[in-house]
Design a protein around this motif. Structure first.
Motif, mmCIF file in Angstrom:
data_model
loop_
_atom_site.group_PDB
_atom_site.id
_atom_site.type_symbol
_atom_site.label_atom_id
_atom_site.label_comp_id
_atom_site.label_asym_id
_atom_site.label_seq_id
_atom_site.Cartn_x
_atom_site.Cartn_y
_atom_site.Cartn_z
ATOM 1 N N GLU A 59 0.831 -1.207 0.000
ATOM 2 C CA GLU A 59 0.000 0.000 0.000
ATOM 3 C C GLU A 59 0.864 1.256 0.000
ATOM 4 N N GLY A 60 0.605 2.149 -0.942
ATOM 5 C CA GLY A 60 1.343 3.398 -1.037
ATOM 6 C C GLY A 60 2.651 3.291 -1.801
ATOM 7 N N TRP A 61 3.005 2.092 -2.242
ATOM 8 C CA TRP A 61 4.270 1.940 -2.969
ATOM 9 C C TRP A 61 4.020 1.308 -4.331
ATOM 10 N N PHE A 62 3.506 0.110 -4.363
ATOM 11 C CA PHE A 62 3.269 -0.542 -5.652
ATOM 12 C C PHE A 62 2.097 -1.510 -5.561
ATOM 13 N N VAL A 63 1.461 -1.699 -6.701
ATOM 14 C CA VAL A 63 0.436 -2.724 -6.898
ATOM 15 C C VAL A 63 0.628 -3.215 -8.319
ATOM 16 N N GLU A 64 0.724 -4.509 -8.474
ATOM 17 C CA GLU A 64 0.886 -5.084 -9.807
ATOM 18 C C GLU A 64 0.134 -6.410 -9.839
ATOM 19 N N HIS A 65 -0.467 -6.730 -10.975
ATOM 20 C CA HIS A 65 -1.184 -7.992 -11.077
ATOM 21 C C HIS A 65 -1.148 -8.495 -12.513
ATOM 22 N N GLY A 66 -1.541 -9.739 -12.676
ATOM 23 C CA GLY A 66 -1.606 -10.342 -13.997
ATOM 24 C C GLY A 66 -2.303 -11.697 -13.902
ATOM 25 N N TYR A 67 -2.328 -12.414 -15.019
ATOM 26 C CA TYR A 67 -3.005 -13.708 -15.094
ATOM 27 C C TYR A 67 -2.054 -14.727 -15.683
ATOM 28 N N TRP A 68 -2.212 -15.972 -15.247
ATOM 29 C CA TRP A 68 -1.379 -17.053 -15.764
ATOM 30 C C TRP A 68 -2.222 -18.308 -15.836
ATOM 31 N N ASP A 69 -1.824 -19.243 -16.699
ATOM 32 C CA ASP A 69 -2.651 -20.424 -16.922
ATOM 33 C C ASP A 69 -2.358 -21.593 -15.983
ATOM 34 N N SER A 70 -1.463 -21.417 -15.027
ATOM 35 C CA SER A 70 -1.222 -22.472 -14.045
ATOM 36 C C SER A 70 -0.932 -21.845 -12.686
ATOM 37 N N LYS A 71 -1.229 -22.602 -11.645
ATOM 38 C CA LYS A 71 -1.012 -22.094 -10.293
ATOM 39 C C LYS A 71 0.475 -21.848 -10.045
ATOM 40 N N GLN A 72 1.331 -22.771 -10.445
ATOM 41 C CA GLN A 72 2.769 -22.605 -10.235
ATOM 42 C C GLN A 72 3.311 -21.426 -11.039
ATOM 43 N N GLY A 73 2.843 -21.261 -12.260
ATOM 44 C CA GLY A 73 3.266 -20.127 -13.070
ATOM 45 C C GLY A 73 2.855 -18.795 -12.447
ATOM 46 N N ALA A 74 1.645 -18.744 -11.892
ATOM 47 C CA ALA A 74 1.181 -17.527 -11.233
ATOM 48 C C ALA A 74 2.021 -17.231 -9.995
ATOM 49 N N ALA A 75 2.368 -18.269 -9.236
ATOM 50 C CA ALA A 75 3.217 -18.075 -8.052
ATOM 51 C C ALA A 75 4.596 -17.572 -8.456
ATOM 52 N N ASP A 76 5.142 -18.117 -9.551
ATOM 53 C CA ASP A 76 6.445 -17.655 -10.036
ATOM 54 C C ASP A 76 6.382 -16.197 -10.493
ATOM 55 N N LYS A 77 5.332 -15.833 -11.201
ATOM 56 C CA LYS A 77 5.179 -14.446 -11.661
ATOM 57 C C LYS A 77 5.039 -13.490 -10.483
ATOM 58 N N ALA A 78 4.264 -13.869 -9.468
ATOM 59 C CA ALA A 78 4.102 -13.022 -8.290
ATOM 60 C C ALA A 78 5.433 -12.861 -7.562
ATOM 61 N N THR A 79 6.196 -13.938 -7.461
ATOM 62 C CA THR A 79 7.505 -13.867 -6.806
ATOM 63 C C THR A 79 8.440 -12.937 -7.571
ATOM 64 N N GLU A 80 8.491 -13.077 -8.887
ATOM 65 C CA GLU A 80 9.341 -12.209 -9.717
ATOM 66 C C GLU A 80 8.913 -10.744 -9.571
ATOM 67 N N ALA A 81 7.599 -10.503 -9.602
ATOM 68 C CA ALA A 81 7.100 -9.125 -9.503
ATOM 69 C C ALA A 81 7.441 -8.527 -8.141
ATOM 70 N N TRP A 82 7.295 -9.304 -7.074
ATOM 71 C CA TRP A 82 7.621 -8.790 -5.736
ATOM 72 C C TRP A 82 9.090 -8.397 -5.673
ATOM 73 N N ARG A 83 9.971 -9.283 -6.140
ATOM 74 C CA ARG A 83 11.412 -9.014 -6.091
ATOM 75 C C ARG A 83 11.765 -7.763 -6.908
ATOM 76 N N ARG A 84 11.125 -7.600 -8.050
ATOM 77 C CA ARG A 84 11.399 -6.443 -8.905
ATOM 78 C C ARG A 84 10.849 -5.153 -8.293
ATOM 79 N N CYS A 85 9.630 -5.199 -7.781
ATOM 80 C CA CYS A 85 8.978 -3.993 -7.266
ATOM 81 C C CYS A 85 9.643 -3.455 -6.005
ATOM 82 N N VAL A 86 10.121 -4.323 -5.120
ATOM 83 C CA VAL A 86 10.730 -3.820 -3.888
ATOM 84 C C VAL A 86 12.087 -3.179 -4.147
ATOM 85 N N GLN A 87 12.609 -3.306 -5.354
ATOM 86 C CA GLN A 87 13.873 -2.661 -5.689
ATOM 87 C C GLN A 87 13.675 -1.282 -6.310
#
Length: 129
Positions: A59-87
């Motif tokens: 909250e107050g820094w970043f919000v990002e979202h997207g869609y993926w066709d598998s649960k593992q792929g979505a978890a990987d995308k969320a992990t990548e986005a978190w690591r990128r956004c906090v930098q």
């Protein structure tokens, strides 16, 4: 190549969530949830499909979202986005900074240079010269 550690996902009522900072869970989280699923009847044989929503939020820094066709792929995308956004740089809250300056100015004593020869009353008001 070093692969960053995955986020620690927890199953919740209607989603999987990760809380990388372990504080302010409602404001700082990553999540994945089943967005929709069904059967593709346009092909033979019919194929099952799923779409997973992933979202990272601080909250107050970043919000990002997207869609993926598998649960593992979505978890990987969320992990990548978190690591990128906090930098990224934290955005400045100019309105809050201005409000803080005014609030501090209201409680600071008046400089002596503005009081030449005048007395300050017990209420903080200048007495007439």
């Amino acid at each position: 190549m070093d692969v960053p550690a995955r986020l620690k996902w927890r199953k919740e009522k209607d989603r999987y969530a990760a809380y990388p900072t372990a504080t302010d869970r409602e404001e700082r989280y990553a999540e994945i949830r089943l967005y929709n699923s069904g059967w593709n009847t346009d092909s033979m044989p019919h194929k099952r499909f799923e779409n997973w929503l992933w979202r990272v939020n601080w909250e107050g820094w970043f919000v990002e979202h997207g869609y993926w066709d598998s649960k593992q792929g979505a978890a990987d995308k969320a992990t990548e986005a978190w690591r990128r956004c906090v930098q990224t740089d934290i955005p400045r809250d100019v309105d809050m900074e201005v409000a803080m300056i005014f609030a501090r100015a209201l409680v600071m004593p008046m400089p002596n240079s503005l009081c030449r020869g005048r007395q300050i009353s017990s209420e903080g008001e200048l007495a007439p010269a």
